[in-house]
Design a protein around this motif. Structure first.
Motif, PDB file in Angstrom:
ATOM      1  N   SER A 182       0.823  -1.204   0.000  1.00 52.53           N
ATOM      2  CA  SER A 182       0.000   0.000   0.000  1.00 52.53           C
ATOM      3  C   SER A 182       0.860   1.259   0.000  1.00 52.53           C
ATOM      4  CB  SER A 182      -0.919   0.006   1.223  1.00 52.53           C
ATOM      5  OG  SER A 182      -1.621   1.219   1.314  1.00 52.53           O
ATOM      6  N   TYR A 210       2.389   1.602  -3.412  1.00 57.28           N
ATOM      7  CA  TYR A 210       1.407   2.035  -4.407  1.00 57.28           C
ATOM      8  C   TYR A 210       1.148   3.532  -4.288  1.00 57.28           C
ATOM      9  CZ  TYR A 210      -2.786   2.018  -7.333  1.00 57.28           C
ATOM     10  OH  TYR A 210      -3.712   2.272  -8.323  1.00 57.28           O
ATOM     11  N   LYS A 211       1.142   4.021  -3.066  1.00 56.99           N
ATOM     12  CA  LYS A 211       0.831   5.434  -2.844  1.00 56.99           C
ATOM     13  C   LYS A 211       2.033   6.346  -3.036  1.00 56.99           C
ATOM     14  CE  LYS A 211      -3.124   4.324  -0.133  1.00 56.99           C
ATOM     15  NZ  LYS A 211      -3.582   3.908   1.145  1.00 56.99           N
ATOM     16  N   CYS A 266       0.961   5.782  -7.649  1.00 66.12           N
ATOM     17  CA  CYS A 266       0.210   5.123  -8.726  1.00 66.12           C
ATOM     18  C   CYS A 266      -1.257   5.550  -8.688  1.00 66.12           C
ATOM     19  CB  CYS A 266       0.302   3.612  -8.591  1.00 66.12           C
ATOM     20  SG  CYS A 266       1.967   2.961  -8.441  1.00 66.12           S
ATOM     21  N   HIS A 267      -1.780   5.761  -7.466  1.00 65.29           N
ATOM     22  CA  HIS A 267      -3.188   6.100  -7.294  1.00 65.29           C
ATOM     23  C   HIS A 267      -3.564   7.429  -7.941  1.00 65.29           C
ATOM     24  CE1 HIS A 267      -1.274   8.276  -4.036  1.00 65.29           C
ATOM     25  NE2 HIS A 267      -2.378   8.960  -3.861  1.00 65.29           N
ATOM     26  N   LYS A 268      -2.598   8.298  -8.151  1.00 63.18           N
ATOM     27  CA  LYS A 268      -2.886   9.604  -8.763  1.00 63.18           C
ATOM     28  C   LYS A 268      -3.417   9.443 -10.186  1.00 63.18           C
ATOM     29  CE  LYS A 268      -1.149  12.290  -5.477  1.00 63.18           C
ATOM     30  NZ  LYS A 268      -1.874  13.278  -4.756  1.00 63.18           N
ATOM     31  N   HIS A 278      -4.039   5.981 -11.622  1.00 66.90           N
ATOM     32  CA  HIS A 278      -4.735   4.710 -11.815  1.00 66.90           C
ATOM     33  C   HIS A 278      -5.857   4.471 -10.813  1.00 66.90           C
ATOM     34  CE1 HIS A 278      -1.836   3.570 -14.859  1.00 66.90           C
ATOM     35  NE2 HIS A 278      -0.878   3.939 -14.038  1.00 66.90           N
ATOM     36  N   GLY A 279      -6.103   5.410  -9.903  1.00 63.16           N
ATOM     37  CA  GLY A 279      -7.184   5.275  -8.926  1.00 63.16           C
ATOM     38  C   GLY A 279      -6.772   4.466  -7.704  1.00 63.16           C
ATOM     39  N   GLU A 280      -7.587   4.534  -6.684  1.00 61.75           N
ATOM     40  CA  GLU A 280      -7.290   3.875  -5.404  1.00 61.75           C
ATOM     41  C   GLU A 280      -7.186   2.359  -5.513  1.00 61.75           C
ATOM     42  OE1 GLU A 280      -6.424   5.365  -2.504  1.00 61.75           O
ATOM     43  OE2 GLU A 280      -6.537   7.221  -3.645  1.00 61.75           O
ATOM     44  N   LYS A 326      -6.873  -5.351  -3.374  1.00 60.06           N
ATOM     45  CA  LYS A 326      -7.816  -4.234  -3.414  1.00 60.06           C
ATOM     46  C   LYS A 326      -8.984  -4.543  -4.345  1.00 60.06           C
ATOM     47  CE  LYS A 326      -6.527  -1.321  -0.467  1.00 60.06           C
ATOM     48  NZ  LYS A 326      -7.430  -1.083   0.667  1.00 60.06           N
TER      49      LYS A 326
END
Length: 116
Positions: A27, A30-31, A38-40, A42-44, A107
């Protein structure tokens, strides 16, 4: 010597209790793998998202981070090692790539179970 051991004891206890689970590690990776998460794009949950909208030659366009949570591992691995369409090159280790893939699969399962 005995006093030195006594002083180091609290630090050794903290070190033993500061481990994180594989999901927590993944996690955090990923953040923020190397400065931008990545979440920026590709989403949460790796579901993809619109990063920006713009107009080019009077035509409205969108810059989209694609869905990555449904990729198989080989495609996921390849996409992280090739720079294209605005994807930054992170120079991730194989362990980090496996952790990211694990995170997305977990997730995705979690997201599916929350919908039911």
């Amino acid at each position: 010597m005995r006093n030195a051991l006594f002083l180091l004891l609290p630090f050794s206890l903290l070190a033993e209790s500061s481990f994180i689970t594989p999901l927590e590690y993944a996690s955090s990776l990923y953040k923020n793998p190397r400065g931008i998460g990545c979440h920026k794009c590709h989403g949460e949950f790796g579901e993809g998202r619109i990063v920006a909208t713009y107009e080019h030659k009077n035509e409205k366009k969108s810059f989209v981070g694609p869905v990555i949570n449904s990729m198989d591992f080989n495609d996921f691995f390849k996409s992280l090692n090739v720079r294209k369409n605005g994807m930054p090159r992170y120079f991730l280790t194989q362990k980090e790539i496996k952790a990211l893939y694990f995170y997305l699969q977990e997730k995705k399962k979690e997201n599916i179970s929350n919908v039911k």
